[in-house]
Enzyme design. Structure first.
Site, short mmCIF file in Angstrom:
data_model
loop_
_atom_site.label_atom_id
_atom_site.label_comp_id
_atom_site.label_asym_id
_atom_site.label_seq_id
_atom_site.Cartn_x
_atom_site.Cartn_y
_atom_site.Cartn_z
N GLU A 410 13.51 26.27 19.13
CA GLU A 410 14.77 26.90 18.99
C GLU A 410 14.52 28.34 18.41
O GLU A 410 14.73 28.93 17.55
CB GLU A 410 15.59 26.28 17.76
CG GLU A 410 16.21 25.05 18.14
CD GLU A 410 17.03 24.32 17.32
OE1 GLU A 410 17.13 25.00 15.94
OE2 GLU A 410 17.74 23.46 17.45
N GLU A 485 16.19 17.65 21.09
CA GLU A 485 16.53 17.22 19.78
C GLU A 485 17.90 16.55 19.70
O GLU A 485 18.89 17.34 20.41
CB GLU A 485 16.58 18.49 18.67
CG GLU A 485 15.38 18.16 17.84
CD GLU A 485 15.33 19.49 16.98
OE1 GLU A 485 16.25 19.93 16.32
OE2 GLU A 485 14.34 20.23 17.11
C1 GAL Z 1 17.45 21.71 14.46
C2 GAL Z 1 15.94 22.36 14.39
C3 GAL Z 1 15.19 21.21 13.27
C4 GAL Z 1 15.99 20.80 12.31
C5 GAL Z 1 17.25 20.34 12.78
C6 GAL Z 1 18.12 19.66 11.78
O1 GAL Z 1 18.05 22.97 15.11
O2 GAL Z 1 15.23 22.56 15.59
O3 GAL Z 1 13.97 21.89 13.09
O4 GAL Z 1 16.28 22.17 11.57
O5 GAL Z 1 17.99 21.14 13.49
O6 GAL Z 1 19.27 19.09 12.25
#
Ligand code: GAL
Length: 815
Positions: A410, A485
């Site tokens: 990100e 993710e």
């Molecule tokens: C994402 C990020 C992670 C964590 C996660 C929590 O956007 O890449 O490191 O912060 O959100 O939901």
């Protein structure tokens, strides 16, 4: 003819190998002191000359590495939630004196750090040796020349953790292993072998080994022997720095049988063996297509999780057993892949994944040149990214478990199409260093799939975009896709709040807890069911990496930085109560670890552990009911019951009365009885698959808490000073059932050759120290971690006592 010759050479070389490489742990007996921001909040000026050999450090702390300087706390209310409210920021010095024997004369001597947090600078006998700022990289520095052979030497290491340099708890200190390596002038370079298996079939495999030699000259030769790991039998051999070896009947590395091999490399100068170097590797093929991921030609769906590097109550200090236990727990609910979010892991982590059959995406960075927090890696990026990427790849490229490299997560750059050029530059570097694995990164920006960034990834990872998979495929017909993710569901183990709301932003309750109905998520995220649906609809998506497997220290979303979530209570009375509490706190809210984990910080399953297990281990007959059934204040009130099962249908009974049989619809992953009226007693579920009885489970209103019970994950541990036994403490009723909603304070005493090195309970709000002999249970459970003492065998006995409860004892043998 050539082949025979190589084999013969292999034999001769084995007999003459008397090489001079010496690798020894350099972990013991360091002196340690902190300066700058001190753990108690005061400031201590860093004196000059801390690197000088004559400095009197006798009053410094003596300790063994690996060491996390912040995990002992204390938690401080005014420290940021995002990084766990622990005092990791500040300056630390480590010093160690050691003798260099006369035999070091003529040798090259190196110190190797697997990782130290952060901005490491090293001096030997007061002379500057070198530095490596990124706290997650492994690196080697050379001592040769400055080492006083035959005398005492002093090494000094300065670390500096700037505040606001991380989005999660980074830990502090030399938290991974350190070694001293001695070689002759001619030797295999640091991480100097690269073993690949370009051709693999059932009958044979081609093993290709490139070797980089330091001090090479015309009379230097190299030979390699291939062995099955753990065996002494040489299976094949070859020679040269660019060498191909054919191995007949290879045993492939896969998830069920993670077979490992070793290459033993010998370096000769003038016919004499001058170095031996071992490389562990596996024989397997990987392929990514728009249709999925293939391991040894077989399609494998990645059922993955993202993991941060901390080991819960143990902090970030590396411990092999703690890593292995984490992976065991993850495998229990079906995990077959891990993304090392958002940094290179400890080498021991990859050794375990090799051994346990886990696919790994190794990630380099959380930021590139554009910052997320003021002092983060962006301040180092320009000078260091190339060195850090190479360090990551060179160290880890022989692990069969590693199947992807990620250049980052990100990154802010994703917002700027012109920065795709930078992404491409990093990708080319990664591809050049390792042409056998794809390069990827985690994309949060929807436009990154069309704005040019998509052309800079070999495989494309979307963070939280299941709704875009279909469009992505239209835009990018050939690019392999996965969820880098997913989900980010939040919950606290054993907490349930009413009324139950399907609004993902609600579900808060209690004291900064989040309901465990697995319906709550921050605004960018969603419940597990939604990703499951997308993964099932689009089987060409090659998998997902859930945020996260384990809870981790720091980032306690929904109570992280965005305080607008604080009052997302579904019960108006509770909301009013909390409003008052918040006013009293004056802004410093206490949560200090995440709510994202499928298991809590101690490794205890939350409810959705079973939801993932049902999906990812469909052949395992199981059914799980939530919530617990101890609600004396809810008699006569609606108390929804959800069931996770690997079956396709289930019938729920309350006190013997059927509440109906329900069948999962298409893309349904939980069965819900949302109008159950609470009465104490027994809830029972009978699950069916294809019309046949498949699994059953029940949950009962328990009797009152009367006793403590202890269970150990292992009752025999090695007396080596590093092995661990994880003991679960449970508050039970007379029948041995866990009593929910209990928070009894428990005292622990230990006798015998061991020590309590950590306690925890999975409560994300608790400011009780992780290093104590007293710890409350959180919803009935706590954890005590026992470590053996080096060279001391015997019976370790742990006693747990709590007022009003029968105490408990357990013994663990150290051998
Ligand atoms: C994402 C990020 C992670 C964590 C996660 C929590 O956007 O890449 O490191 O912060 O959100 O939901």
């Amino acid at each position: 003819m050539k082949h025979t010759l190589l084999l013969l050479l292999g034999c001769v070389f084995t007999l003459s190998a008397g090489a001079t490489r010496d690798t020894a742990s350099f972990n013991d007996n360091w002196k340690f002191a902190r300066f700058g921001a001190m753990p108690n909040g005061s400031q201590l000026e860093e004196p000059k000359g801390m690197e000088k050999p004559g400095l009197n450090d006798s009053r410094w702390l003596t300790l063994n590495l690996p060491h996390d300087w912040a995990i002992e706390g204390p938690f401080r209310a005014e420290l940021p939630n995002q990084t766990g409210k622990l005092p990791w920021a500040g300056i630390g010095w480590y010093r160690k004196s050691f003798d260099s024997p006369e035999s070091d004369a003529g040798k090259r001597v190196f110190i190797e750090f697997d990782g130290s947090m952060s901005r490491t600078k090293v001096w030997l006998n007061g002379e500057y040796i070198g530095e490596w700022p990124y706290g997650y990289s492994s690196f080697q520095l050379e001592l040769t020349g400055k080492l006083k052979v035959g005398q005492e030497n002093t090494i000094a290491v300065r670390l500096d953790n700037k505040p606001d340099s991380s989005r999660w708890y980074p830990g502090g200190g030399i938290y991974r292993n350190v070694r001293l390596v001695k070689t002759g002038p001619v030797h295999v370079a640091h991480w100097g072998t690269f073993v690949t298996t370009p051709k693999v079939s059932g009958e044979s495999a081609t093993i290709h080994i490139t070797t980089q030699i330091e001090g090479a000259s015309a009379d230097v030769e190299v030979s390699h022997e291939v062995l099955k790991e753990g065996s002494n039998k040489v299976l094949a051999s070859g020679n040269g720095t660019d060498c191909s070896i054919e191995l007949a009947s290879p045993k492939l590395w896969d998830l069920e049988n993670p077979n490992l091999y070793q290459v033993k490399t010998t370096v000769f100068k003038g016919g004499e063996a001058v170095d031996r170097y071992d490389t562990s590797f596996g024989i397997r093929t990987i392929k990514y297509t728009a249709n999925g991921f293939f391991l040894n030609g077989k399609k494998v769906r990645m059922n993955g999780v993202c993991q941060h590097h901390d080991l819960g109550p143990l902090g970030t200090a590396v411990n092999v057993r703690a890593i292995e236990r984490q992976i065991e727990i993850l495998k229990e609910f079906g995990v077959n892949a891990i993304r090392t979010a958002h940094n290179p892991p400890a080498p021991e982590f990859l050794d375990q994944c090799d051994r346990m059959g886990i696919l790994v995406q190794v990630e380099a960075f959380d930021v590139w040149a554009r910052k997320k927090v003021v002092n983060d890696y962006s301040t180092l990026f320009a000078d260091w990214y190339e060195k850090d990427l190479k360090a990551m790849i060179h160290r880890d490229r022989n692990h069969p478990c590693v199947v992807m490299w990620s250049t980052g997560n990100e990154m802010i750059e994703l917002r700027y199409p012109e920065d795709a050029a930078l992404s491409q530059q990093l990708r080319e570097l990664v591809n050049a260093e390792d042409p056998t694995r794809p390069c990827t990164f985690g994309n949060s920006r929807p436009e990154a799939s069309t704005n040019g960034f998509q052309n800079t990834a070999d495989v494309f990872g979307f963070n939280y975009k299941p709704h875009m998979y279909e469009q992505f495929r239209k835009d990018n017909p050939d690019l392999p896709l996965y969820g880098s993710e997913t989900a980010s569901t939040v919950s606290s183990r054993g907490e349930y709040f009413f009324p139950v709301s399907d609004n993902k932003k609600e579900g808060s309750g209690g004291y900064f807890q989040v309901s465990s109905y697995d319906l709550s998520a921050p605004n960018w995220a969603y419940r597990p069911d939604i990703e499951f649906e997308a993964q099932d609809k689009y089987p060409w998506v090659f998998g997902e990496f859930v945020w996260t497997g384990f809870d981790y220290i720091g980032e306690p979303t929904p109570y992280n930085k965005d305080k607008t979530n604080l009052l997302n209570f579904t019960d108006p009375a509770e909301k009013a109560r909390m409003k008052k509490e918040l006013a009293a706190l004056g802004g410093n809210i206490p949560p200090r670890s995440s709510y994202f984990g499928i298991v809590d910080l101690c490794g205890f399953p939350k409810d959705r552990f079973y939801m993932y297990q049902a999906k990812w281990r469909p052949e395992l007959p199981m059914a799980h009911i939530l919530p617990h059934w101890n609600w004396p204040e809810r008699v006569g009130k609606i108390t929804p019951v959800h069931v996770y099962t690997s079956g396709d249908e289930a019938e729920l009974f309350l006190n013997g009365k059927s509440l109906g049989r329900k069948k999962k619809g298409e893309f349904e992953y939980r069965l819900r009885w949302d109008d159950v009226v609470y009465e104490p007693g027994k809830l029972k579920v009978e699950a069916y698959k294809n019309g046949k009885k498949w699994a059953a489970s029940e949950t009962k209103t328990t009797g009152k808490a009367v006793k403590l019970e202890l269970s150990a994950d292992r009752k025999k541990i090695a007396a080596d000073g590093t092995d661990l036994s994880f003991v679960t403490v449970q508050v039970s009723d007379n029948d041995g059932l866990l009593v929910p909603r209990t928070h009894n304070s428990v005292k622990y005493t230990l006798s015998g050759p061991g020590e309590i090195i950590a306690v925890g309970n999975g409560d994300p709000v608790s400011h009780e120290s992780f290093q104590a002999t007293e710890r409350k249970v959180f919803n009935g459970l706590a954890l005590v971690v026992i470590r053996s003492k080096a060279g001391e065998a015997g019976k370790i006995e742990l006693t747990a006592e709590s007022e009003g409860l029968e105490s408990a004892k357990i013994s663990v043998k150290a051998k």
